[in-house]
Design a protein around this motif. Structure first.
Motif, PDB file in Angstrom:
ATOM      1  N   TRP A   8       4.446   9.401 -11.371  1.00  0.00           N
ATOM      2  CA  TRP A   8       5.362   9.419 -10.242  1.00  0.00           C
ATOM      3  C   TRP A   8       5.791  10.829  -9.862  1.00  0.00           C
ATOM      4  CZ3 TRP A   8       5.899   5.760  -6.837  1.00  0.00           C
ATOM      5  CH2 TRP A   8       5.544   4.444  -7.199  1.00  0.00           C
ATOM      6  N   THR A   9       5.811  11.754 -10.801  1.00  0.00           N
ATOM      7  CA  THR A   9       6.120  13.137 -10.451  1.00  0.00           C
ATOM      8  C   THR A   9       5.044  13.703  -9.536  1.00  0.00           C
ATOM      9  OG1 THR A   9       7.331  13.491 -12.508  1.00  0.00           O
ATOM     10  CG2 THR A   9       6.533  15.453 -11.364  1.00  0.00           C
ATOM     11  N   SER A  10       3.789  13.419  -9.839  1.00  0.00           N
ATOM     12  CA  SER A  10       2.693  13.861  -8.972  1.00  0.00           C
ATOM     13  C   SER A  10       2.773  13.199  -7.604  1.00  0.00           C
ATOM     14  CB  SER A  10       1.344  13.555  -9.619  1.00  0.00           C
ATOM     15  OG  SER A  10       1.153  14.327 -10.786  1.00  0.00           O
ATOM     16  N   VAL A  11       3.140  11.930  -7.584  1.00  0.00           N
ATOM     17  CA  VAL A  11       3.279  11.213  -6.320  1.00  0.00           C
ATOM     18  C   VAL A  11       4.350  11.882  -5.458  1.00  0.00           C
ATOM     19  CG1 VAL A  11       4.012   9.021  -5.276  1.00  0.00           C
ATOM     20  CG2 VAL A  11       2.442   9.020  -7.234  1.00  0.00           C
ATOM     21  N   ARG A  12       5.488  12.168  -6.057  1.00  0.00           N
ATOM     22  CA  ARG A  12       6.575  12.810  -5.301  1.00  0.00           C
ATOM     23  C   ARG A  12       6.168  14.205  -4.849  1.00  0.00           C
ATOM     24  NH1 ARG A  12       9.206  14.277  -2.060  1.00  0.00           N
ATOM     25  NH2 ARG A  12      11.469  14.514  -1.849  1.00  0.00           N
ATOM     26  N   ASN A  13       5.484  14.951  -5.718  1.00  0.00           N
ATOM     27  CA  ASN A  13       5.040  16.296  -5.356  1.00  0.00           C
ATOM     28  C   ASN A  13       4.000  16.280  -4.241  1.00  0.00           C
ATOM     29  OD1 ASN A  13       6.744  17.450  -7.222  1.00  0.00           O
ATOM     30  ND2 ASN A  13       5.172  17.670  -8.804  1.00  0.00           N
ATOM     31  N   ALA A  14       3.314  15.137  -4.078  1.00  0.00           N
ATOM     32  CA  ALA A  14       2.336  14.988  -2.999  1.00  0.00           C
ATOM     33  C   ALA A  14       3.007  14.668  -1.666  1.00  0.00           C
ATOM     34  CB  ALA A  14       1.326  13.900  -3.356  1.00  0.00           C
ATOM     35  N   GLY A  15       4.334  14.554  -1.666  1.00  0.00           N
ATOM     36  CA  GLY A  15       5.054  14.332  -0.419  1.00  0.00           C
ATOM     37  C   GLY A  15       5.501  12.912  -0.182  1.00  0.00           C
ATOM     38  N   ILE A  16       5.176  12.002  -1.110  1.00  0.00           N
ATOM     39  CA  ILE A  16       5.599  10.604  -0.954  1.00  0.00           C
ATOM     40  C   ILE A  16       7.090  10.500  -1.260  1.00  0.00           C
ATOM     41  CG2 ILE A  16       5.328   8.263  -1.846  1.00  0.00           C
ATOM     42  CD1 ILE A  16       3.002   9.306  -0.082  1.00  0.00           C
ATOM     43  N   GLN A  17       7.847   9.890  -0.357  1.00  0.00           N
ATOM     44  CA  GLN A  17       9.295   9.853  -0.505  1.00  0.00           C
ATOM     45  C   GLN A  17       9.858   8.468  -0.785  1.00  0.00           C
ATOM     46  OE1 GLN A  17      11.607  12.501   1.959  1.00  0.00           O
ATOM     47  NE2 GLN A  17       9.753  13.326   2.895  1.00  0.00           N
ATOM     48  N   PHE A  18       9.057   7.418  -0.576  1.00  0.00           N
ATOM     49  CA  PHE A  18       9.546   6.083  -0.915  1.00  0.00           C
ATOM     50  C   PHE A  18       8.396   5.218  -1.405  1.00  0.00           C
ATOM     51  CE2 PHE A  18       8.245   5.397   3.495  1.00  0.00           C
ATOM     52  CZ  PHE A  18       7.692   4.123   3.474  1.00  0.00           C
ATOM     53  N   ALA A  19       8.754   4.157  -2.118  1.00  0.00           N
ATOM     54  CA  ALA A  19       7.754   3.216  -2.632  1.00  0.00           C
ATOM     55  C   ALA A  19       8.354   1.825  -2.696  1.00  0.00           C
ATOM     56  CB  ALA A  19       7.278   3.633  -4.023  1.00  0.00           C
ATOM     57  N   TYR A  20       7.614   0.850  -2.205  1.00  0.00           N
ATOM     58  CA  TYR A  20       7.925  -0.550  -2.493  1.00  0.00           C
ATOM     59  C   TYR A  20       7.022  -0.996  -3.631  1.00  0.00           C
ATOM     60  CZ  TYR A  20      11.524  -1.911   0.765  1.00  0.00           C
ATOM     61  OH  TYR A  20      12.747  -2.059   1.377  1.00  0.00           O
TER      62      TYR A  20
ATOM     63  N   PRO B 291       9.465   2.010  20.336  1.00  0.00           N
ATOM     64  CA  PRO B 291      10.281   3.205  20.139  1.00  0.00           C
ATOM     65  C   PRO B 291      10.319   3.622  18.675  1.00  0.00           C
ATOM     66  CG  PRO B 291      11.386   1.670  21.583  1.00  0.00           C
ATOM     67  CD  PRO B 291      10.173   0.961  21.054  1.00  0.00           C
ATOM     68  N   ALA B 292      10.183   4.906  18.422  1.00  0.00           N
ATOM     69  CA  ALA B 292      10.189   5.422  17.059  1.00  0.00           C
ATOM     70  C   ALA B 292      11.143   6.592  16.966  1.00  0.00           C
ATOM     71  CB  ALA B 292       8.786   5.867  16.650  1.00  0.00           C
ATOM     72  N   GLN B 293      11.555   6.905  15.754  1.00  0.00           N
ATOM     73  CA  GLN B 293      12.346   8.094  15.532  1.00  0.00           C
ATOM     74  C   GLN B 293      11.472   9.331  15.747  1.00  0.00           C
ATOM     75  OE1 GLN B 293      15.519   7.969  14.871  1.00  0.00           O
ATOM     76  NE2 GLN B 293      15.768   5.798  14.442  1.00  0.00           N
ATOM     77  N   ALA B 294      12.103  10.479  15.882  1.00  0.00           N
ATOM     78  CA  ALA B 294      11.350  11.705  16.078  1.00  0.00           C
ATOM     79  C   ALA B 294      10.529  12.058  14.847  1.00  0.00           C
ATOM     80  CB  ALA B 294      12.303  12.841  16.416  1.00  0.00           C
ATOM     81  N   ALA B 295      10.947  11.578  13.687  1.00  0.00           N
ATOM     82  CA  ALA B 295      10.254  11.890  12.440  1.00  0.00           C
ATOM     83  C   ALA B 295       9.895  10.600  11.721  1.00  0.00           C
ATOM     84  CB  ALA B 295      11.145  12.751  11.551  1.00  0.00           C
ATOM     85  N   THR B 296       8.833  10.648  10.951  1.00  0.00           N
ATOM     86  CA  THR B 296       8.495   9.546  10.063  1.00  0.00           C
ATOM     87  C   THR B 296       8.444  10.068   8.638  1.00  0.00           C
ATOM     88  OG1 THR B 296       6.143   9.942  10.492  1.00  0.00           O
ATOM     89  CG2 THR B 296       7.215   8.179  11.749  1.00  0.00           C
ATOM     90  N   THR B 297       8.658   9.164   7.683  1.00  0.00           N
ATOM     91  CA  THR B 297       8.725   9.521   6.269  1.00  0.00           C
ATOM     92  C   THR B 297       7.633   8.777   5.520  1.00  0.00           C
ATOM     93  OG1 THR B 297      11.115   9.851   6.462  1.00  0.00           O
ATOM     94  CG2 THR B 297      10.224   9.530   4.252  1.00  0.00           C
ATOM     95  N   PRO B 298       6.782   9.467   4.746  1.00  0.00           N
ATOM     96  CA  PRO B 298       5.644   8.819   4.098  1.00  0.00           C
ATOM     97  C   PRO B 298       6.012   8.076   2.822  1.00  0.00           C
ATOM     98  CG  PRO B 298       5.606  11.170   3.654  1.00  0.00           C
ATOM     99  CD  PRO B 298       6.757  10.940   4.589  1.00  0.00           C
ATOM    100  N   GLY B 299       5.340   6.949   2.613  1.00  0.00           N
ATOM    101  CA  GLY B 299       5.570   6.156   1.420  1.00  0.00           C
ATOM    102  C   GLY B 299       4.331   5.371   1.016  1.00  0.00           C
ATOM    103  N   VAL B 300       4.469   4.634  -0.079  1.00  0.00           N
ATOM    104  CA  VAL B 300       3.394   3.780  -0.599  1.00  0.00           C
ATOM    105  C   VAL B 300       3.982   2.442  -1.011  1.00  0.00           C
ATOM    106  CG1 VAL B 300       1.971   5.701  -1.434  1.00  0.00           C
ATOM    107  CG2 VAL B 300       3.691   4.699  -2.955  1.00  0.00           C
ATOM    108  N   ASP B 301       3.117   1.462  -1.237  1.00  0.00           N
ATOM    109  CA  ASP B 301       3.532   0.271  -1.979  1.00  0.00           C
ATOM    110  C   ASP B 301       2.492   0.002  -3.045  1.00  0.00           C
ATOM    111  OD1 ASP B 301       1.730  -2.146  -0.833  1.00  0.00           O
ATOM    112  OD2 ASP B 301       2.399  -0.970   0.886  1.00  0.00           O
ATOM    113  N   VAL B 302       2.972  -0.434  -4.217  1.00  0.00           N
ATOM    114  CA  VAL B 302       2.119  -0.517  -5.401  1.00  0.00           C
ATOM    115  C   VAL B 302       2.434  -1.766  -6.215  1.00  0.00           C
ATOM    116  CG1 VAL B 302       1.969   2.010  -5.564  1.00  0.00           C
ATOM    117  CG2 VAL B 302       3.717   0.793  -6.880  1.00  0.00           C
ATOM    118  N   SER B 303       1.507  -2.070  -7.108  1.00  0.00           N
ATOM    119  CA  SER B 303       1.713  -3.135  -8.101  1.00  0.00           C
ATOM    120  C   SER B 303       0.944  -2.741  -9.351  1.00  0.00           C
ATOM    121  CB  SER B 303       1.212  -4.473  -7.569  1.00  0.00           C
ATOM    122  OG  SER B 303      -0.211  -4.509  -7.574  1.00  0.00           O
TER     123      SER B 303
END
Length: 251
Positions: A54-66, A34-46
């Motif tokens: 990070w401004t470019s990352v956010r402007n590209a639609g990425i909303q979270f990062a681990y 089961p999933a929510q009706a919407a999903t939110t895009p993110g990345v994980d980095v090191s």
């Protein structure tokens, strides 16, 4: 997901044997659970990703990062501080993650190391509970030389210590195959701890026993995002941004 040092390299080699990741448009809605009706895009980095805009990352639609903070008992990612602050300032909801090495120390020792080196939490709408990255050992025996019972105890020790330090239930990043092999497909944590499932394919597939749904899904290790040079892990959160903020704020 540890991102070289060397652990990430081992998993990148493994990726060649997995199904190719589908496009983001195809992935939305293709869940085995089961999933929510919407999903939110993110990345994980090191530090592996080098300097990130990070401004470019956010402007590209990425909303979270681990963001990798620590590994084992001594390693601190050299770009963690820069990435953690940069993500926050750009409006990216961020969390820290720890790459576990259960053969090096107790779970409590590593949880305290994480909490003292970037993995603490605050209710500021942009800080997620930290993640325990526990997966195939890139340095030796798959299950780090621990029995299934000992691995369950180690994980409990880590999770309980992190909760006592921060008041939050840590996210657990793993693969179903590793979890099955090394914990005996233990169902114990999933009542409280969000599951971050790694499966580089067109669906999250079968989840660990007892997990009612996935909260995060890492669906490819070869994604591309404006503001990040080269490959980056791409993820979805199982819900819209308001639900992600609710997780961040423990509401």
């Amino acid at each position: 997901m540890t991102h070289v040092h060397r652990p990430r390299l081992a998993r990148r080699l493994l990726a060649a044997t997995l199904a190719a990741a589908a496009t983001a448009a195809t992935l939305v809605g293709l869940t085995a659970t089961p999933a929510q009706a919407a999903t939110t895009p993110g990345v994980d980095v090191s530090h592996y990703q080098g300097s990130i805009n990070w401004t470019s990352v956010r402007n590209a639609g990425i909303q979270f990062a681990y963001i990798k903070a620590t590994e084992g008992t001594t390693y601190k990612d050299p770009r963690f501080g820069t990435n953690y602050v940069g993500a926050y300032n750009a409006g990216v909801i961020r969390g820290a993650y720890h790459f576990a090495l259960p053969d090096r120390s107790s779970g409590a020792t590593q949880a305290n190391f994480l909490a003292s080196n970037g993995g603490a939490w605050s209710a500021d709408s942009r800080t997620l509970p930290a993640a325990l990255d526990i997966e195939f050992n890139p340095y030796g025996a798959t299950c780090y030389g621990l029995s299934q019972a000992s691995m369950r105890s180690w994980i409990s020790d880590f999770l309980n210590t992190y909760r006592s330090r921060t008041g939050r239930y840590a996210v657990i990043y793993t693969t179903t195959s590793w979890w099955t092999s090394c914990t005996g497909n233990w169902s114990g944590p999933w009542a409280n701890h969000p599951l971050w499932i790694a499966r580089w394919a067109s669906s999250p597939g079968t989840l660990p026993a007892g997990a009612p749904f996935w909260s995060f899904w890492q669906y490819t290790a070869t994604g591309r995002v404006s503001g990040i040079s080269g490959d980056v892990d791409r993820n979805y959160f199982n819900g819209d941004r308001s639900r992600l903020i609710a997780l961040a704020n423990n509401t």
